[in-house]
Design an enzyme around this catalytic site. Structure first.
Site, short mmCIF file in Angstrom:
data_model
loop_
_atom_site.label_atom_id
_atom_site.label_comp_id
_atom_site.label_asym_id
_atom_site.label_seq_id
_atom_site.Cartn_x
_atom_site.Cartn_y
_atom_site.Cartn_z
N GLU A 1 0.84 -1.18 -0.05
CA GLU A 1 -0.21 -0.01 0.01
C GLU A 1 0.95 1.26 0.08
OE1 GLU A 1 -3.45 0.31 -0.24
OE2 GLU A 1 -2.94 -1.84 -0.92
N TRP B 1 1.58 1.69 -3.37
CA TRP B 1 0.75 2.65 -4.23
C TRP B 1 0.87 4.01 -4.17
CZ3 TRP B 1 -2.68 1.37 -8.05
CH2 TRP B 1 -3.05 0.16 -8.26
N TRP C 1 -20.36 13.15 -19.76
CA TRP C 1 -20.52 13.38 -18.38
C TRP C 1 -21.88 14.22 -18.15
CZ3 TRP C 1 -17.76 10.69 -15.07
CH2 TRP C 1 -16.55 10.39 -15.29
N ASN D 1 -10.72 3.70 3.23
CA ASN D 1 -10.27 3.58 1.67
C ASN D 1 -11.34 2.86 1.07
OD1 ASN D 1 -8.25 3.84 -0.17
ND2 ASN D 1 -8.57 1.53 -0.11
N TRP E 1 -15.37 13.11 -12.39
CA TRP E 1 -14.31 12.65 -11.25
C TRP E 1 -13.68 14.00 -10.66
CZ3 TRP E 1 -9.26 13.88 -11.49
CH2 TRP E 1 -8.65 13.93 -12.52
N TRP F 1 -9.28 8.66 -7.73
CA TRP F 1 -10.70 9.08 -8.52
C TRP F 1 -10.46 8.47 -9.87
CZ3 TRP F 1 -15.22 10.75 -6.99
CH2 TRP F 1 -15.31 11.09 -5.70
#
Length: 476
Positions: free
Chosen positions: A276, A279, A307, A343, A361, A384
């Site tokens: 993690e 990431w 959108w 998360n 987003w 996102w």
């Protein structure tokens, strides 16, 4: 005597701080400065919640420096003229800083280094990443866009680095330069809404290290599983500390590896914890190599995604935790009250916004950046875009999180929902996951703002417009 200026940004700690360490090794006097810079990418230009955290982090850092016989200097203004003025005032011969990697700061820092090195010695260091973004590339010299091969390359390159100790001495100048008072930076809100939020958080280097050392024996072994359940204390909650540099990723990896050496039974959970951290590394790596992704999709095909345009009302319901989907409303209210969100819930609330409401987003990313205490630009953008399906590492099908199924699976007893949505506390464990239309006759909780099934089908159809028919789709 030689004097060094250490320009602090997202490195608000004494230990494993290369700029501070080398300044203390090189110069007889050290001046530490934090600049409230109007640059949009500057750490002090973050959202309201992060500015509150920054206030407390600077306060903690200054206390540590005063205990070591030094202190923090605070100034406001564009970094270059502020540093030039400080050089003139103090006669400093060296300027040190640790690199930050957002596009705006990189461009600014390059210009500052070119100008300042004409009159003094300038050095910059890596203090916030395991490795520099340009050090890990594919065989053809191009950057990775998928996490798994990136992480394998990172592990091969090496992620274990011995953290630098805090300087034994931080030599102070004979007289300190003029400094603003911390309150003059205006980081705290006038209405004092921050008091309740910060009741959930201790800020500063000492708190950050203690949080890591507490997590390793208490939650490390079960981290891989427990981190998915928002009602549990299954995460390390180090993200705001990492964002402000109260602890470094190198420190986190080093102490985790040291714990694993004595507790091999925790291997599975803590290897996932280190991943993690990987990431986070990947997020900054991508932002460095693809700086346009600050506000544009990495996948260029999303330039044509249709959108929604008239979404102001739905966006406001989402922000306020009034969507009619209990797990989502719980997450949005947790965010508003604590400056943080679990998360897994972040993925669920982002999926509803982008997939079911078809709201761009960027709107969600902007809201998170304003309300999260860990509003890390790169991680926020990566998360996102991942959920919206337009970023790196996206699967070749449209991920859609069903908020009811996610709630039933990861909050089976409804503990998380009851904590943040008090009007649902009387519901039983079956009904608490359901929107009002599927549950009891409750009237003080909103109906769903969108039909999940119909909006899912609509989203899939729109996705096909830009990507063509795809082999499979999932509801998670």
């Amino acid at each position: 005597m030689s004097t060094a200026i250490v320009w602090l940004r997202q490195d608000l700690r004494l230990a494993d701080n290369p700029a501070l360490y080398h300044a203390c090794k090189t110069c007889a006097n050290v001046i530490l400065i934090f600049i409230d810079d109007p640059l949009p990418g500057s750490v002090s230009r973050l959202g309201a919640a992060s500015q509150v955290w920054l206030h407390h982090s600077l306060q903690a850092l200054d206390a540590s420096l005063q205990a070591a016989g030094n202190r923090l200097t605070l100034r406001q203004g564009s970094a270059l003229p502020v540093l030039q003025a400080l050089l003139a005032e103090t006669g400093a011969t060296h300027v040190y800083w640790n690199r930050v990697y957002d596009p705006a700061s990189l461009a600014r820092d390059k210009q500052i280094k070119e100008i300042l090195k004409q009159s003094c010695t300038v050095h910059s260091f890596n203090a916030s990443l395991l490795n520099e973004p340009w050090e890990v590339l594919k065989a053809d010299g191009t950057p990775y866009k998928v996490f798994t091969p990136f992480w394998k390359a990172m592990l091969k390159h090496g992620i274990q680095h011995l953290p630098l100790p805090a300087p034994e001495q931080i030599p102070a100048p004979t007289s300190f330069p003029r400094s603003l008072a911390l309150n003059e930076l205006g980081l705290l809100p006038r209405t004092h809404w921050d008091t309740g939020m910060m009741a959930h958080w201790p800020a500063g280097e000492t708190a950050a290290m203690q949080k890591l050392l507490d997590f390793l024996p208490l939650g490390g072994a079960d981290y891989k599983n427990a981190r998915n359940f928002p009602a549990q204390h299954g995460t390390a909650q180090l993200s705001p500390h990492l964002h402000f540099g109260e602890i470094s990723p190198r420190q986190a990896v080093y102490h985790t590896e040291a714990f694993l050496a004595e507790h091999p039974a925790a291997e599975s959970g803590l290897r996932h914890f280190i991943q993690e951290i990987g990431w986070r590394e990947f997020a900054w790596y991508l932002l460095y190599h693809f700086p346009h992704t600050v506000d544009q999709a990495l996948d260029e095909r999303f330039k044509h995604f249709p959108w929604a345009e008239d979404y102001v009302e739905n966006l406001e319901h989402w922000r306020r935790g009034q969507t009619g989907y209990p797990i989502i409303d719980a997450g949005m209210r947790e965010l508003w009250q604590t400056g943080w969100m679990h998360n897994r819930v972040r993925m669920i609330v982002a999926s509803l916004l982008t997939k079911n409401l078809l709201i761009p987003w960027q709107e969600g990313e902007n809201w998170f950046r304003d309300t999260l205490v860990d509003a890390d630009l790169a991680s926020n953008v990566l998360g996102w875009q991942w959920t919206a399906g337009c970023g790196a590492d996206a699967a070749p099908y449209f991920r859609i999180f069903n908020p009811i199924l996610q709630s039933q699976k990861f909050d089976p007893e409804g503990e998380y929902i009851r904590r943040w949505v008090p009007e649902l506390r009387a519901r039983d464990n079956k009904q608490i996951h359901l929107p009002r239309e599927l549950g009891d006759g409750l009237t003080d909780y909103p109906l769903p703002i969108v039909d999940f099934k119909a909006s899912r089908e609509r989203a899939l159809a729109m996705f096909e417009q830009i990507k063509g028919p795809f082999a499979r789709s999932t509801v998670q």
